[in-house]
Motif scaffolding. Structure first.
Motif, PDB file in Angstrom:
ATOM      1  N   SER A 195       0.815  -1.217   0.000  1.00 11.31           N
ATOM      2  CA  SER A 195       0.000   0.000   0.000  1.00 11.31           C
ATOM      3  C   SER A 195       0.850   1.268   0.000  1.00 11.31           C
ATOM      4  O   SER A 195       0.340   2.365  -0.266  1.00 11.31           O
ATOM      5  N   TYR A 201       3.379   1.876  -2.027  1.00  9.09           N
ATOM      6  CA  TYR A 201       3.868   2.221  -3.368  1.00  9.09           C
ATOM      7  C   TYR A 201       2.828   1.793  -4.380  1.00  9.09           C
ATOM      8  O   TYR A 201       2.030   0.883  -4.139  1.00  9.09           O
ATOM      9  N   SER A 202       2.796   2.463  -5.518  1.00  4.87           N
ATOM     10  CA  SER A 202       1.742   2.191  -6.496  1.00  4.87           C
ATOM     11  C   SER A 202       2.276   1.774  -7.859  1.00  4.87           C
ATOM     12  O   SER A 202       1.514   1.304  -8.704  1.00  4.87           O
ATOM     13  N   THR A 203       3.571   1.938  -8.100  1.00  5.45           N
ATOM     14  CA  THR A 203       4.140   1.567  -9.400  1.00  5.45           C
ATOM     15  C   THR A 203       5.398   0.715  -9.183  1.00  5.45           C
ATOM     16  O   THR A 203       5.998   0.726  -8.097  1.00  5.45           O
TER      17      THR A 203
END
Length: 298
Positions: free
Chosen positions: A39, A41-43
């Motif tokens: 949750s 980090y998104s990439t």
């Protein structure tokens, strides 16, 4: 051309290999154990940035140095980055006295005949040329054995040596890693087959060339002793393979001639929340434990 100072170190130096080569598939788990959840980090780019921060903290710690760590295996992403403002491989060797290796496989194919061979490695020659330019000493390629299947193990070893000869042609030293899953019921039988096929292929390696072999800790103590004495083998190293550090160290300490090449067991207990003092102390303890297990059998 092989760096002779590094070759001497890998042949006769005391210590172990730090496996810092978690790649796409294993990175989320490694980060989670370090205290960074998905949750946060998104990439993939953010994930690899966080992973590099963790690796940098390990490598630049005063606990991490050539007095106990012989070498470190890097992911390609890491080779392309820097430690302390210097290219990663150059920093390892010039600032720490640690020999740099590069993970070159692209993951595992679907299981067949009880094993998972490596996926194809497109552009391998170009990657090996790049590795030479970065000052890399050798490579590592992993495949997995899931049962004592003669055809499958023969295929794994054949592929490992095919890649190894390509690596050798660039003046690099390959680490072959045909990992035997430690939880399979026929692990000892798989190790018998693996030793047989490895020995056959090693006997065919041309004089003057050397490889390294990275293997799961064996069911029978000193099962791979003959490989540690083989004239074409620079070093036999052990992976922790899911054992805790204490379990892996205890098993390794019984095997004469093998040294550790641990990943998860090395970073066990490290946390992003730790102060530098706590982090360095935890890492120092892990390094000393693994070093002791690597040098204890005489």
């Amino acid at each position: 051309m092989v760096n002779h100072a590094q070759a001497d170190r890998m042949t006769s130096g005391k210590g172990f290999i730090a496996a810092l080569d978690q790649s796409g598939g294993s990175t989320p788990k490694a980060l989670s154990l370090y205290g960074i959840e998905p949750s946060e980090y998104s990439t993939d780019a953010e994930m690899f940035d966080l992973m590099h921060q963790m690796r940098t903290r390990i490598v630049m710690s005063p606990a991490f140095g050539g007095d106990r760590v012989l070498a470190a295996i890097l992911f390609e992403e890491t080779m392309n980055r820097e430690f302390g403002g210097k290219p990663a491989a150059h920093y390892l060797w010039n600032d720490k006295g640690v020999v740099p290796f590069l993970k070159i496989d692209k993951g595992l194919a679907y299981a067949a005949d009880g094993v998972q061979v490596m996926k194809p490695i497109p552009g391998l020659d170009a990657l090996l040329e790049k590795a030479v330019q970065h000052g890399i000493f050798g490579t590592k390629a992993r495949s997995v054995i899931g049962e004592a299947n003669a055809a499958g193990i023969a295929a794994i070893v054949e592929q490992q040596f095919e890649i190894a000869h390509q690596v050798l042609s660039h003046g690099l030293i390959p680490i072959l890693e045909p990992e035997v899953t430690i939880t399979i019921p026929d692990k000892a039988a798989a190790e018998d087959l693996l030793l047989e096929h490895l020995t056959t292929h090693l006997d065919a390696v041309p004089e003057g060339q050397h490889v390294m072999v990275k293997l799961s800790l064996p069911t029978v103590t000193n099962h791979y002793r003959s490989l540690t004495e083989h004239p074409r083998v620079m070093r036999v190293v052990a992976l922790s393979g899911g054992y805790t550090r204490a379990e892996a160290d205890a098993l390794l300490a019984q095997d004469v001639g093998e040294i550790a090449s641990f990943s998860r067991a090395l970073s066990e207990g490290l946390s992003v929340q730790q102060s530098d003092q706590e982090f360095n102390a935890t890492l120092d303890e892990a390094i000393q434990d693994i070093y002791d297990a690597s040098v204890s059998p005489e």
